[in-house]
Design a protein around this motif. Structure first.
Motif, PDB file in Angstrom:
ATOM      1  N   THR A 194      31.937  44.734  51.145  1.00  0.00           N
ATOM      2  CA  THR A 194      30.944  44.146  50.247  1.00  0.00           C
ATOM      3  C   THR A 194      30.557  45.143  49.168  1.00  0.00           C
ATOM      4  OG1 THR A 194      30.046  42.708  51.976  1.00  0.00           O
ATOM      5  CG2 THR A 194      28.629  43.147  50.088  1.00  0.00           C
ATOM      6  N   VAL A 195      30.487  44.668  47.939  1.00  0.00           N
ATOM      7  CA  VAL A 195      30.009  45.493  46.832  1.00  0.00           C
ATOM      8  C   VAL A 195      28.887  44.744  46.118  1.00  0.00           C
ATOM      9  CG1 VAL A 195      32.176  46.736  46.460  1.00  0.00           C
ATOM     10  CG2 VAL A 195      31.790  44.575  45.279  1.00  0.00           C
ATOM     11  N   ARG A 196      27.909  45.489  45.660  1.00  0.00           N
ATOM     12  CA  ARG A 196      26.842  44.937  44.821  1.00  0.00           C
ATOM     13  C   ARG A 196      26.998  45.528  43.433  1.00  0.00           C
ATOM     14  NH1 ARG A 196      21.913  46.168  42.726  1.00  0.00           N
ATOM     15  NH2 ARG A 196      20.342  44.497  42.597  1.00  0.00           N
ATOM     16  N   ILE A 197      27.042  44.677  42.443  1.00  0.00           N
ATOM     17  CA  ILE A 197      27.427  45.094  41.100  1.00  0.00           C
ATOM     18  C   ILE A 197      26.392  44.603  40.090  1.00  0.00           C
ATOM     19  CG2 ILE A 197      29.108  44.679  39.247  1.00  0.00           C
ATOM     20  CD1 ILE A 197      31.216  44.495  41.521  1.00  0.00           C
ATOM     21  N   VAL A 198      26.000  45.489  39.188  1.00  0.00           N
ATOM     22  CA  VAL A 198      25.138  45.111  38.071  1.00  0.00           C
ATOM     23  C   VAL A 198      25.974  45.122  36.800  1.00  0.00           C
ATOM     24  CG1 VAL A 198      23.146  45.754  36.657  1.00  0.00           C
ATOM     25  CG2 VAL A 198      23.052  46.012  39.156  1.00  0.00           C
TER      26      VAL A 198
ATOM     27  N   ASP B 122      39.035  48.180  44.402  1.00  0.00           N
ATOM     28  CA  ASP B 122      38.899  49.623  44.639  1.00  0.00           C
ATOM     29  C   ASP B 122      38.036  49.899  45.858  1.00  0.00           C
ATOM     30  OD1 ASP B 122      39.269  51.987  41.991  1.00  0.00           O
ATOM     31  OD2 ASP B 122      40.451  50.184  42.336  1.00  0.00           O
ATOM     32  N   ALA B 123      37.005  49.083  46.082  1.00  0.00           N
ATOM     33  CA  ALA B 123      36.167  49.265  47.265  1.00  0.00           C
ATOM     34  C   ALA B 123      36.957  49.015  48.547  1.00  0.00           C
ATOM     35  CB  ALA B 123      34.957  48.343  47.196  1.00  0.00           C
ATOM     36  N   VAL B 124      37.828  48.019  48.516  1.00  0.00           N
ATOM     37  CA  VAL B 124      38.703  47.767  49.662  1.00  0.00           C
ATOM     38  C   VAL B 124      39.580  48.991  49.933  1.00  0.00           C
ATOM     39  CG1 VAL B 124      40.682  46.402  50.463  1.00  0.00           C
ATOM     40  CG2 VAL B 124      38.697  45.261  49.428  1.00  0.00           C
ATOM     41  N   ALA B 125      40.143  49.530  48.869  1.00  0.00           N
ATOM     42  CA  ALA B 125      41.014  50.700  49.027  1.00  0.00           C
ATOM     43  C   ALA B 125      40.248  51.879  49.623  1.00  0.00           C
ATOM     44  CB  ALA B 125      41.621  51.069  47.681  1.00  0.00           C
ATOM     45  N   ARG B 126      39.023  52.139  49.128  1.00  0.00           N
ATOM     46  CA  ARG B 126      38.229  53.252  49.653  1.00  0.00           C
ATOM     47  C   ARG B 126      37.882  53.029  51.123  1.00  0.00           C
ATOM     48  NH1 ARG B 126      35.650  52.907  44.786  1.00  0.00           N
ATOM     49  NH2 ARG B 126      33.943  51.687  45.686  1.00  0.00           N
ATOM     50  N   THR B 127      37.474  51.810  51.451  1.00  0.00           N
ATOM     51  CA  THR B 127      37.073  51.509  52.832  1.00  0.00           C
ATOM     52  C   THR B 127      38.224  51.707  53.810  1.00  0.00           C
ATOM     53  OG1 THR B 127      35.436  49.920  52.030  1.00  0.00           O
ATOM     54  CG2 THR B 127      36.139  49.704  54.321  1.00  0.00           C
ATOM     55  N   LEU B 128      39.431  51.340  53.387  1.00  0.00           N
ATOM     56  CA  LEU B 128      40.594  51.415  54.276  1.00  0.00           C
ATOM     57  C   LEU B 128      41.418  52.686  54.075  1.00  0.00           C
ATOM     58  CD1 LEU B 128      41.808  47.703  53.972  1.00  0.00           C
ATOM     59  CD2 LEU B 128      40.324  48.717  55.723  1.00  0.00           C
ATOM     60  N   SER B 129      40.927  53.581  53.191  1.00  0.00           N
ATOM     61  CA  SER B 129      41.645  54.833  52.887  1.00  0.00           C
ATOM     62  C   SER B 129      43.062  54.552  52.400  1.00  0.00           C
ATOM     63  CB  SER B 129      41.675  55.755  54.119  1.00  0.00           C
ATOM     64  OG  SER B 129      40.364  56.090  54.519  1.00  0.00           O
ATOM     65  N   LEU B 130      43.167  53.612  51.477  1.00  0.00           N
ATOM     66  CA  LEU B 130      44.445  53.238  50.891  1.00  0.00           C
ATOM     67  C   LEU B 130      44.463  53.563  49.411  1.00  0.00           C
ATOM     68  CD1 LEU B 130      44.878  49.710  52.544  1.00  0.00           C
ATOM     69  CD2 LEU B 130      46.041  51.833  53.223  1.00  0.00           C
ATOM     70  N   ASP B 131      45.653  53.645  48.861  1.00  0.00           N
ATOM     71  CA  ASP B 131      45.826  53.831  47.432  1.00  0.00           C
ATOM     72  C   ASP B 131      45.440  52.523  46.724  1.00  0.00           C
ATOM     73  OD1 ASP B 131      46.680  54.259  44.851  1.00  0.00           O
ATOM     74  OD2 ASP B 131      48.804  54.434  45.338  1.00  0.00           O
ATOM     75  N   PRO B 132      44.530  52.572  45.717  1.00  0.00           N
ATOM     76  CA  PRO B 132      44.145  51.335  45.022  1.00  0.00           C
ATOM     77  C   PRO B 132      45.337  50.581  44.436  1.00  0.00           C
ATOM     78  CG  PRO B 132      42.637  53.102  44.451  1.00  0.00           C
ATOM     79  CD  PRO B 132      43.743  53.727  45.236  1.00  0.00           C
ATOM     80  N   ALA B 133      46.327  51.312  43.924  1.00  0.00           N
ATOM     81  CA  ALA B 133      47.507  50.645  43.380  1.00  0.00           C
ATOM     82  C   ALA B 133      48.275  49.913  44.468  1.00  0.00           C
ATOM     83  CB  ALA B 133      48.421  51.652  42.674  1.00  0.00           C
ATOM     84  N   ALA B 134      48.321  50.495  45.655  1.00  0.00           N
ATOM     85  CA  ALA B 134      49.019  49.839  46.766  1.00  0.00           C
ATOM     86  C   ALA B 134      48.303  48.558  47.179  1.00  0.00           C
ATOM     87  CB  ALA B 134      49.114  50.797  47.950  1.00  0.00           C
ATOM     88  N   VAL B 135      46.983  48.581  47.174  1.00  0.00           N
ATOM     89  CA  VAL B 135      46.234  47.363  47.506  1.00  0.00           C
ATOM     90  C   VAL B 135      46.520  46.275  46.474  1.00  0.00           C
ATOM     91  CG1 VAL B 135      43.924  46.381  47.790  1.00  0.00           C
ATOM     92  CG2 VAL B 135      44.445  48.638  48.732  1.00  0.00           C
ATOM     93  N   ARG B 136      46.566  46.654  45.209  1.00  0.00           N
ATOM     94  CA  ARG B 136      46.870  45.659  44.173  1.00  0.00           C
ATOM     95  C   ARG B 136      48.277  45.099  44.364  1.00  0.00           C
ATOM     96  NH1 ARG B 136      43.152  49.093  41.794  1.00  0.00           N
ATOM     97  NH2 ARG B 136      41.474  47.922  40.749  1.00  0.00           N
ATOM     98  N   ARG B 137      49.234  45.968  44.592  1.00  0.00           N
ATOM     99  CA  ARG B 137      50.613  45.490  44.774  1.00  0.00           C
ATOM    100  C   ARG B 137      50.709  44.547  45.975  1.00  0.00           C
ATOM    101  NH1 ARG B 137      51.768  51.254  43.895  1.00  0.00           N
ATOM    102  NH2 ARG B 137      52.496  51.540  41.744  1.00  0.00           N
ATOM    103  N   ARG B 138      49.955  44.828  47.015  1.00  0.00           N
ATOM    104  CA  ARG B 138      50.012  43.997  48.216  1.00  0.00           C
ATOM    105  C   ARG B 138      49.462  42.595  47.965  1.00  0.00           C
ATOM    106  NH1 ARG B 138      48.457  47.986  51.801  1.00  0.00           N
ATOM    107  NH2 ARG B 138      50.633  48.611  51.670  1.00  0.00           N
ATOM    108  N   ASN B 139      48.604  42.467  46.978  1.00  0.00           N
ATOM    109  CA  ASN B 139      47.933  41.189  46.734  1.00  0.00           C
ATOM    110  C   ASN B 139      48.381  40.464  45.465  1.00  0.00           C
ATOM    111  OD1 ASN B 139      45.604  40.823  48.837  1.00  0.00           O
ATOM    112  ND2 ASN B 139      45.559  42.993  48.286  1.00  0.00           N
TER     113      ASN B 139
END
Length: 773
Positions: A188-192, A383-400
């Motif tokens: 979960t992220v809260r964004i302004v 990016d928050a997903v990547a940080r939470t799971l200790s993954l590379d943000p680019a890898a998370v994008r490629r996966r999705n």
């Protein structure tokens, strides 16, 4: 004419006129016997108007009138309408309170106009305005959406209980909640999304005229025809009894699309006095009375697998609408929500938006109009997903990513993408940025007391669709090609782009094109400029018109040259009978057809065309940003910026780069510098450039930009809109880069703008937390 047609980086045809001071903006125009108007604005965010005394003002030499809501002619003018009225989740219709041209009994934001002073000179009008006595009874105010939603909050409108204008949803919330519950992890992220003021280099302005039967409004706008129709309704007149002229415009960014009270007031004053009335907005007017942008608070929750695959997405937004509903106020926080799934293959998603009234300046479209907000949400979430799971943000994008072989692809929120190669574009952008060398660059920066971060974002937006657009073309025997367009340039370079499109078909030099826009008497139809639609829609209309003219010219050339059409070659605006020296130019054909057209043919070479797109376009691209932070001051410096964009077919690479650079500048401004701030009483604290920080040249790096396009399949040019893209991709890229820099300090969230103080405090908090471990 390959050197002048589509794809060539020719310099802008309009620039010589504009940069040498021979452009004509609203404030340059002087009408015979013209007088001047000045609005009187409320200093209170919320107050009852007890009394307005105009006697002393009317004694000022040269003062001609003071308009107030109590005047019969003012009272007869209808309220300025909103264009979008939503249905709430419970099936009820949202309230749409009236927006009068002058407040009658109550003001609802600082800057709300209560009177309009008209005098022979601007100086006299200003002097008289200071003598108008307005007695207010100040009342409590709510200045932000959290305050407006408190149970004990004062209500902005009686017919909007709890200050809620609308409670709107999209998607299957029950299925989304179930999928979130079943996901191995939730992030979960809260964004302004901070409130912005567009601050076009040319402030708004208007001149009203009345000839006894007809109103004429000259104004800086993004489309004359919509304003004509609106003010005809406000004054109870036929559209033909109102003429709107938009001359040169110094920037719009969405803010100049809408009708404003000042435009109605100059028309009212002109009708009362029988003289032209000019209002020239200054920078204070821009801060107080121009429609503001953004101002959302969003919570996004993604359900994910251990490898970062997104299984569900829920987004909840509270959108500040301001005190009145501007033209597209309800659309901005809702119409962009279909882009919340971004470029990702997400199986289930749901959106909930609360639109909230506050005692602040109305909110409406600002460059991107809901799509930057959506891109910011999903790219921060990735990016928050990547940080939470200790993954590379680019890898998370490629996966999705949605894959090219899935095109056309209909997203979970209802958009159908026709084309796109998202992973290839991202890979190119990361390679351009030399991400492999970043670790070494970070280490070198640390040796000098600097903190480096590298971030990226992948945006997609929907644009270049909507209603029809009109274009008129005429080839004249004098050697001129006349093009008129229903769209309205605000500095984008429509003259050049439309001339290139025509040149590509007609083989002419673009320099022979004269360009016409903005006058409803000359061009009776037009949808104006907004949503990056001028080239994908207006450009296609120009192309259609050019082909229509070429087809007619070929018939006429066949007649004049006494040759079959199949025997005619065409190049460089000239028809030639194959194998001979017999030839005739387009301009000779136009001249002969005007005076002596062949039987069955209308005189001349001219046409009017309409084009309505069957679908929108979906430009997309990857932004990569590298930042360096001074750990002692919190100052963020962008040291590298790389963009690879998919805009389909490119009309003019030089102008395209300018559009992208300008959009990035505005996006960087939002990310690092700009914020419109009110105190708890509704007083604006950032009401001038002393307090509202705009991006400057030294805030921006050299931008490495290139395209990697896949032709759009939904329009004949293959183009995808480009005007807003830079402002969409930049904020998440910059913020993701800063969060990457702050990650070693345990900082996971930070809100725009990332001012030095805010970054310094985040650094200190992270250091203290780390020291306490």
């Amino acid at each position: 004419m390959g050197q002048f047609g589509i794809g060539q980086p020719i310099t802008r045809l309009e620039d010589a006129r504009l940069v040498t001071g021979t452009g004509s903006y609203t404030d340059d125009i002087v009408k015979p016997n013209m007088v001047f108007g000045v609005p009187i604005r409320s200093p209170h965010a919320h107050a009852e108007i007890v009394m307005i005394d105009t006697a002393a003002a009317l004694e000022v030499p040269g003062c001609l009138a003071v308009l107030t809501a109590a005047d019969d002619d003012v009272a007869k003018v209808a309220a300025i309408p909103t264009a979008v009225v939503l249905t709430n989740r419970d099936g009820t219709t949202m309230p749409a309170p009236p927006r009068p041209v002058l407040a009658a009994t109550r003001v609802r934001h600082v800057g709300d106009a209560v009177a309009f002073v008209v005098a022979e000179t601007l100086e006299a009008a200003r002097e008289a305005s200071e003598l108008v006595e307005v007695e207010y009874r100040s009342m409590p105010a709510v200045a932000d959406s959290p305050a407006a939603l408190r149970p004990d909050a004062v209500e902005v409108w009686a017919n909007a209980p709890g200050n809620v204008c609308f409670d709107w949803g999209k998607g299957d919330m029950a299925a989304t909640e179930a999928a979130l519950a079943a996901s191995p992890r939730q992030v979960t992220v809260r964004i302004v999304n901070n409130r912005l003021i567009s601050n076009a280099i040319e402030p708004r302005g208007a001149i009203g005229e009345w000839d006894g039967t007809r109103l004429t409004l000259t104004t800086s706008s993004q489309g004359s025809h919509g304003l004509r129709d609106t003010f005809a309704k406000l004054f109870g007149m036929d559209a033909g009894a109102v003429r709107v002229i938009t001359p040169d415009v110094g920037g719009g960014f969405g803010t100049k699309i809408f009708p404003y009270p000042e435009q109605a007031l100059v028309l009212l004053a002109a009708k009362r006095l029988g003289r032209p009335v000019k209002w020239r907005g200054d920078r204070s007017d821009s801060f107080l009375a121009d429609a503001h942008g953004r101002d959302n608070i969003t919570t996004a929750t993604a359900g994910v697998d251990a490898d970062g695959k997104i299984r569900a997405l829920k987004v909840e937004t509270v959108a500040n609408l301001g005190a009145y509903l501007s033209t597209y106020a309800a659309f901005i926080p809702t119409g962009g929500t279909p882009m919340l799934s971004g470029v990702y293959d997400i199986p289930v998603a749901a959106v909930h938006v609360l639109g909230v009234f506050t005692h602040t300046t109305p909110i409406d479209a600002y460059r991107g109009a809901g799509r930057p907000e959506a891109a910011y949400v999903i790219e921060r979430t990735i990016d928050a997903v990547a940080r939470t799971l200790s993954l590379d943000p680019a890898a998370v994008r490629r996966r999705n990513f949605i894959r090219p072989e899935q095109m056309p692809y209909t997203t979970v929120l209802g958009q159908t993408y026709d084309s796109g190669e998202f992973q290839a574009v991202l890979d190119s952008a990361l390679a351009e940025a030399d991400t492999g060398g970043f670790a070494a660059r970070r280490q070198r920066a640390a040796a000098h007391g600097k903190v480096r971060g590298l971030g990226h974002a992948y945006y997609i937006e929907v644009c270049g669709g909507g209603g029809p657009e009109w274009a008129s073309l005429k080839i004249e025997g004098t050697g001129v090609v006349w093009i008129g367009a229903g769209s309205q340039t605000n500095g984008q370079g429509h003259h050049t782009a439309y001339a290139q499109i025509a040149a590509d078909v007609l083989g002419i030099d673009p320099a022979v094109v004269t360009f016409h826009q903005g006058d409803t008497d000359v061009l009776p139809k037009g949808s104006g400029t907004g949503g990056s639609r001028s080239i994908p829609v207006g450009g296609v209309a120009v192309r259609q018109g050019a082909h229509t003219l070429l087809a007619k010219a070929k018939r006429l050339a066949s007649h004049y040259l006494e040759a079959a059409e199949v025997d005619l070659d065409f190049a460089d605006a000239m028809f030639t009978v194959a194998g001979t020296d017999r030839r005739i130019s387009l301009f000779e054909i136009a001249e002969r057809a005007t005076s002596a057209p062949p039987p069955g043919e209308a005189p001349g070479l001219e046409t009017s065309e309409t084009y309505k797109p069957s679908a929108a376009t979906y430009p997309n691209g990857a932004h990569v940003c590298e930042v360096e932070i001074d750990a002692d001051t919190g100052q963020v410096r962008i040291v590298g910026y790389w963009v690879v964009d998919d805009f389909g077919t490119v009309i003019n690479p030089l102008m395209l780069a300018g559009q992208v650079h300008g959009g990035i500048a505005q996006g960087v401004g939002q990310a690092l510098l700009e914020a419109c701030v009110y105190d708890e009483t509704g007083q604006i604290l950032t009401g001038s450039f002393m307090d509202y920080c705009m991006p400057r040249a030294d805030d921006l790096p050299q931008i490495a930009f290139r395209t990697q396009g896949v032709a759009c399949t939904t329009n004949a040019l293959g183009v995808k809109g480009a005007g807003e893209a830079g402002a969409i991709g930049a904020p998440p890229a910059v913020v993701n880069a800063v969060l990457d820099a702050l990650a070693p300090y345990g900082v996971e969230e930070i809100d725009m703008p990332l001012t030095p103080e805010k970054v310094w405090r985040a650094l200190q908090g992270g250091r203290m937390a780390r020291a306490a471990e």
